[in-house]
Design an enzyme around this catalytic site. Structure first.
Site, PDB file in Angstrom:
ATOM      1  N   ASP A  78     -22.191 -22.706  -3.039  1.00 44.28           N
ATOM      2  CA  ASP A  78     -23.515 -22.369  -3.556  1.00 44.28           C
ATOM      3  C   ASP A  78     -24.244 -23.601  -4.074  1.00 44.28           C
ATOM      4  O   ASP A  78     -23.632 -24.617  -4.369  1.00 44.28           O
ATOM      5  CB  ASP A  78     -23.395 -21.345  -4.685  1.00 44.28           C
ATOM      6  CG  ASP A  78     -22.581 -21.876  -5.864  1.00 44.28           C
ATOM      7  OD1 ASP A  78     -21.495 -22.430  -5.618  1.00 44.28           O
ATOM      8  OD2 ASP A  78     -23.033 -21.743  -7.015  1.00 44.28           O
ATOM      9  N   GLU A  79     -25.552 -23.468  -4.198  1.00 44.97           N
ATOM     10  CA  GLU A  79     -26.419 -24.445  -4.857  1.00 44.97           C
ATOM     11  C   GLU A  79     -26.143 -25.874  -4.382  1.00 44.97           C
ATOM     12  O   GLU A  79     -25.948 -26.783  -5.189  1.00 44.97           O
ATOM     13  CB  GLU A  79     -26.272 -24.344  -6.383  1.00 44.97           C
ATOM     14  CG  GLU A  79     -26.702 -22.984  -6.922  1.00 44.97           C
ATOM     15  CD  GLU A  79     -26.609 -22.876  -8.429  1.00 44.97           C
ATOM     16  OE1 GLU A  79     -27.516 -22.300  -9.035  1.00 44.97           O
ATOM     17  OE2 GLU A  79     -25.614 -23.389  -9.009  1.00 44.97           O
TER      18      GLU A  79
END
Length: 548
Positions: A338-339
């Site tokens: 993620d991210e």
């Protein structure tokens, strides 16, 4: 009739005024009157989570504080079940109840019979957690006398013993424990196989004994997966024998987990029927890795994501996962994903050159990294779990066995299961515990199958997970941030949909959640008041835990 004189009436008025002044707190401070807990609603069943099917009567049965266990299991023994029985016995019966014990033949229930079809202690996703519980009321009132738990597995038996323990209520008048509304007949099983709670030990280190307390409370609420987000950009607290400098990225030498610590947590959880799903988040959220091995950073000015251009990066990932595979037997392993901001890949000279040689964009390198990490995990016998950004970006290019983990908001699981992927729900708008303004009602009302009407696709939703991210939670406040809101989601994940969607939450659910919060408190779990505007706030004033 005696007529009071005006002087007498004036004297009474002055005395009344003086009394009110004497009783009032000084300096203008006001103290609210303590709330008195109203008597329990007799129509409600104070079990959490609510069983799938139950019937009960209206008798009160006494329970022997030295109740014995009659364990009937192939081979004659199960340490998991025997130890669970002793744990709950200590939770239910206090010293004063034991000191007031009479002879065993004066109690209605002096023995708990536990019948288990298999002594196999293998704990895998989807293990049978069903059980049947009988609590008899004497001859002619039930199919059995005493109390009996029947289960196919030892983990179903552990769930049944938890329910039995919740039926046991102290009677302070005669210093005893009794089961009310007997006889009981309960058939129970979970709605979802994956009922998770995430803890984050990178943002703040949590001592092993605190993790154990979280596991205990999970077992009381019948949650069954502890998602251990051990490592992140802030710190790397876990020992990795293959690359021993990695835990130089810990906050301090006193805030680390040895491999023995990790083994201990896994074994402790297993005895309570709880899986440990570990996470190594790549390629982002990994800055702490470079403290011990700076070559993992693309450059001193680009410390995240990990360097995609070096084989060394994937050698380290392989070493970490190989060492962790020896510790964590659960078939799911979380690889994060993620991210990920790939901007500095494109501006770091050697990485930029590698991208050009591979005829690859930075976004293509992100996919390459995730897929290569998945391949490493799969080679070790793990099923990869990734946060939803990987699906949102790559879709069908992911390993087909990937479990997509939702978090950004609603809607991704319907898309993922439509493509044939399995999914875990953790919508941050309703199931993130670090969002202190999310009330218990939102946790309770969140439906994992929302937007999925196809029954085949519904089966691809493994369940859900509430997330206790650790930026603002440590040992001082983690329990009251988790509980009791996590329990609201736990009932949604365990109990039948028609039960949890009955409406009238303030009359049918809230009193039971108050009761469960008090039960957690009695069992040593620092669960916060249920209805405060913000989670983990202390009580506003004096009062019973049954109404706060």
């Amino acid at each position: 009739m005696i007529t009071k004189s005006p002087h007498f009436l004036l004297l009474l008025l002055l005395l009344s005024l003086a009394a009110s002044l004497l009783c009032s707190p000084s300096y203008g401070r006001s103290t609210p009157r303590p709330h008195r807990s109203s008597s329990a609603d007799a129509s409600l069943v104070y079990l959490w989570p609510l069983p799938k099917l139950f019937r009960h009567g209206d008798l009160a049965l006494s329970v022997d504080p030295e109740i014995s266990l009659d364990l009937q299991v192939p081979g004659g023994e199960s340490a998991t079940v025997s130890e669970a029985f002793e744990r709950y016995k200590d939770l239910v019966f206090t010293q004063w109840e034991r000191s007031a014990r009479r002879s065993s033949d004066e109690y209605d229930i002096a023995k708990l019979t536990v019948v288990v079809a298999s002594a196999d202690d293998t704990l895998q996703l989807g293990v049978d957690e069903s059980y049947t519980l009988y609590v008899g009321g004497g001859e002619g009132l039930s199919v059995v006398n005493g109390a009996t738990v029947e289960a196919n597995t030892i983990y179903g038996a552990v769930r049944g013993i938890e329910t039995f323990s919740q039926l046991c209520i102290p009677n302070f008048e005669n210093k005893s424990v009794e089961i009310r509304k007997a006889p009981w007949y309960i058939e129970d099983e979970p709605r979802f196989n994956f009922r998770g709670l995430l803890i984050d030990t990178s943002r703040h280190y949590l001592p092993v004994n605190v993790i154990k307390q979280v596991i205990d409370a999970m077992s009381y609420a019948k949650l069954n997966v502890l998602h251990w987000h051990i490592i992140d950009e802030e710190s790397f607290p876990l020992e990795v024998p293959s690359y021993p400098k990695l835990w130089e990225g810990s906050y301090s030498k006193l805030e680390r987990y040895t491999i023995e610590d990790a083994y201990e947590v896994v074994e402790y959880a297993k005895k309570r029927g709880i899986h440990i799903m570990a996470e190594t988040d790549v390629p982002g959220h990994a800055e702490s890795w470079g403290t011990g091995y700076p070559d993992l950073w693309p450059s001193d000015n680009c410390t995240e994501p990990l360097d995609v251009s070096k084989n060394f990066t994937f050698e380290v990932i392989s070493g970490i996962l190989s060492d962790m595979r020896k510790i964590f037997p659960f078939e799911l392993f979380h690889l994060g994903g993620d991210e990920v901001n790939t901007d500095c890949w494109s501006t770091t000279p050697h990485v930029k050159q590698w991208l050009e040689e591979q005829n690859m964009t930075a976004n293509g390198a992100y996919q390459y990294f995730v897929l290569r990490a998945q391949k490493i995990a799969a080679s070790l016998g793990w099923t990869p779990v990734n946060w939803e950004e990987t699906f949102n970006t790559f879709k069908e290019n992911l390993n087909p066995q990937t479990v997509v983990h939702n978090w950004l908001g609603p809607g991704v699981c319907p898309k993922a299961v439509a493509k044939g992927f399995r999914c875990i729900v953790s919508n941050q708008g309703v199931w993130y515990l670090d969002h202190l303004d999310i009330p218990w009602e939102d946790f309770y009302n969140s439906e994992p199958l929302e937007g999925i009407n196809n029954t085949t696709q519904q089966k691809l939703v493994l369940g859900g997970e509430v997330c206790m991210w650790g930026e603002t939670a440590d040992t001082s406040d983690v329990q009251q941030t988790i509980w009791p809101r996590a329990a609201a989601a736990a009932e949604r994940l365990w109990s039948p949909l028609e039960t949890t969607s009955a409406g009238k939450l303030n009359t049918t659910v809230l009193p039971r959640l108050h009761y469960f919060r008090c039960l957690l408190n009695h069992r040593g779990i620092a669960a916060a008041p249920v209805t405060n505007r913000y989670a983990r706030q202390p009580p506003y004033g004096p009062g019973s835990c049954f109404v706060q």
